[in-house]
Design a protein around this motif. Structure first.
Motif: not given
Length: 432
Positions: A257-280
């Motif tokens: 699920h962290p990878i899934m959350s990362y991909n969702i935020l990435k596709e929605a063009k959220f800031p990278l800092s937030l993408q990494l927060a959910v991934l890690e």
């Protein structure tokens, strides 16, 4: 065991047995398409090989594509450009036209917050009841955000960031009241992901303020924490809403699920800092976390905070397959930090926010009385400020006492049964 090179995989590939990254981490369940999202994540994070536990055959969907002529390629390019323009207009329209359900919930948030601000009493019961209405309206908001993404694949960063900002303000102004609130067991069981996200977000915001982060950073932290479990909606609910301990294969699937959350935020063009927060948010300082098994110096600050908030909530939360533990037990377990999985600075901030006997917990005092912890003594976290049950001061208000080693001090926290019995007796007395 069959090994596959990531470079040779295709989104349409399926496998007869589970495709694994290692012995614990599931990449793709059997007989499911690998998909673009997972394949992109594997390549981006430079994984070169994956494998199936049993000898199996990779199956690619048949391709019916044929080489296009130069003229056909030109026409296709024009159509693609036109579709991009249409998508851009559609995206702008979506951002400007808020869905009615979300708009209604945001109105409820504003009304509940305004009603709370009008209260003139400092009666803790009245304040907590009013704050609970605000709290529950934010729970509804998170639920709607997750539902909206599940049905429409829509996430609006600016809108969510703005609403989280209102939550940050409310927590900052009413921290001691908000930290005493938690969803009922019925509410929690009905929607585990939303309840977990709400509690974790309040804790993360509180830690952010204790670490003296800027307002903008705290809002980003809160936004990331609110969405850190959104990848769970792509995983079968029976895996996280069952009454048994998961098998290794099921746990590995949950761990995607962290990878899934990362991909969702990435596709929605959220800031990278937030993408990494959910991934890690499941990575650990000592490298024992997942999905990338990175160590402390490579983990972002947002992720470190969410990890602690998330873990504290998980220990204290009711689950169908385990009993919840007291907030005191959760605090002690985290402070032990066995194996050093958590950032010690973040743990100290959590302690200073909640004390060893966290806000909201019920405790026995050395004078034989029962009290509820209502505030923290910043200079002495093991001796919190408490509200003594059934007693009032000279003005008729609930009696508040600062515990200390030299006078009245906390002996221990009530366990689950003692707390339930105590609250039941209080309720019966009120009904008489």
């Amino acid at each position: 065991m069959t090994t596959y090179e990531v470079a040779n995989l295709k989104p349409e590939d399926t496998f007869r047995t589970n495709l694994m990254l290692d012995s614990q981490f599931l990449i793709c369940p059997s007989n499911c398409h690998l998909g673009n999202e997972v394949l992109k994540a594997l390549k981006e994070w430079q994984f070169t090989q994956v494998y199936c536990e049993e000898e199996t055959q990779q199956q690619s969907a048949p391709s019916e594509k044929k080489e296009k002529s130069p003229e056909e390629k030109k026409e296709a390019a024009k159509e693609k450009i036109a579709s991009f323009e249409t998508e851009e207009v559609s995206s702008q329209f979506i951002e400007q036209t808020e869905n009615p359900a979300l708009k209604k919930i945001k109105e409820e948030i504003h009304i509940a917050t305004a009603d709370f601000s009008k209260i003139q009493t400092d009666d803790p019961i009245i304040l907590e009841e009013a704050a609970t209405r605000v709290y529950n309206s934010y729970m509804s908001y998170i639920n709607q955000i997750y539902q909206r993404y599940a049905t429409h694949r829509e996430l609006n960063y600016d809108e969510i960031y703005g609403t989280v900002g209102l939550l940050c303000d409310f927590v900052a102004e009413n921290q001691n009241i908000v930290l005493r609130i938690s969803p009922s067991q019925e509410t929690y069981t009905k929607n585990v992901i939303v309840s977990h996200s709400m509690i974790s977000t309040v804790l993360a915001i509180t830690i952010g303020y204790k670490l003296k982060m800027t307002e903008g950073k705290i809002r980003e932290l809160g936004t990331a924490c609110l969405l850190h479990e959104i990848g769970q909606i792509k995983i079968s609910p029976h895996l996280y809403m069952n009454n048994r301990v998961l098998t290794p294969a099921e746990k590995a699937q949950i761990n995607t699920h962290p990878i899934m959350s990362y991909n969702i935020l990435k596709e929605a063009k959220f800031p990278l800092s937030l993408q990494l927060a959910v991934l890690e948010h499941h990575e650990r300082e000592n490298g024992t976390g997942y999905p990338r098994h990175i160590t402390g110096e490579k983990i972002t600050t947002y992720s470190k905070i969410i990890a602690v908030a998330c873990s504290f909530e998980a220990i204290t939360a009711p689950r169908q397959y385990k009993d919840e533990r007291t907030t005191y037990a959760a605090m002690i377990e985290l402070l032990r930090n066995e194996g050093n999985p958590y950032d010690p600075i973040v743990l100290k901030a959590l302690l200073l926010c909640l004390s060893i006997f966290p806000i909201g917990s019920y405790v026995y005092l050395s004078n034989g009385k029962i009290a509820q912890v209502v505030d923290v003594n910043d200079n002495d976290p093991k001796n919190p400020i408490v509200k003594i049950h059934g007693e009032t001061d000279e003005y008729g208000k609930a009696k508040i006492l600062k515990t200390s080693d030299s006078s009245v001090k906390v002996v221990r926290a009530l366990d689950k049964k003692e707390k339930a019995d105590f609250l039941s007796s209080v309720k019966n007395q009120s009904a008489e």
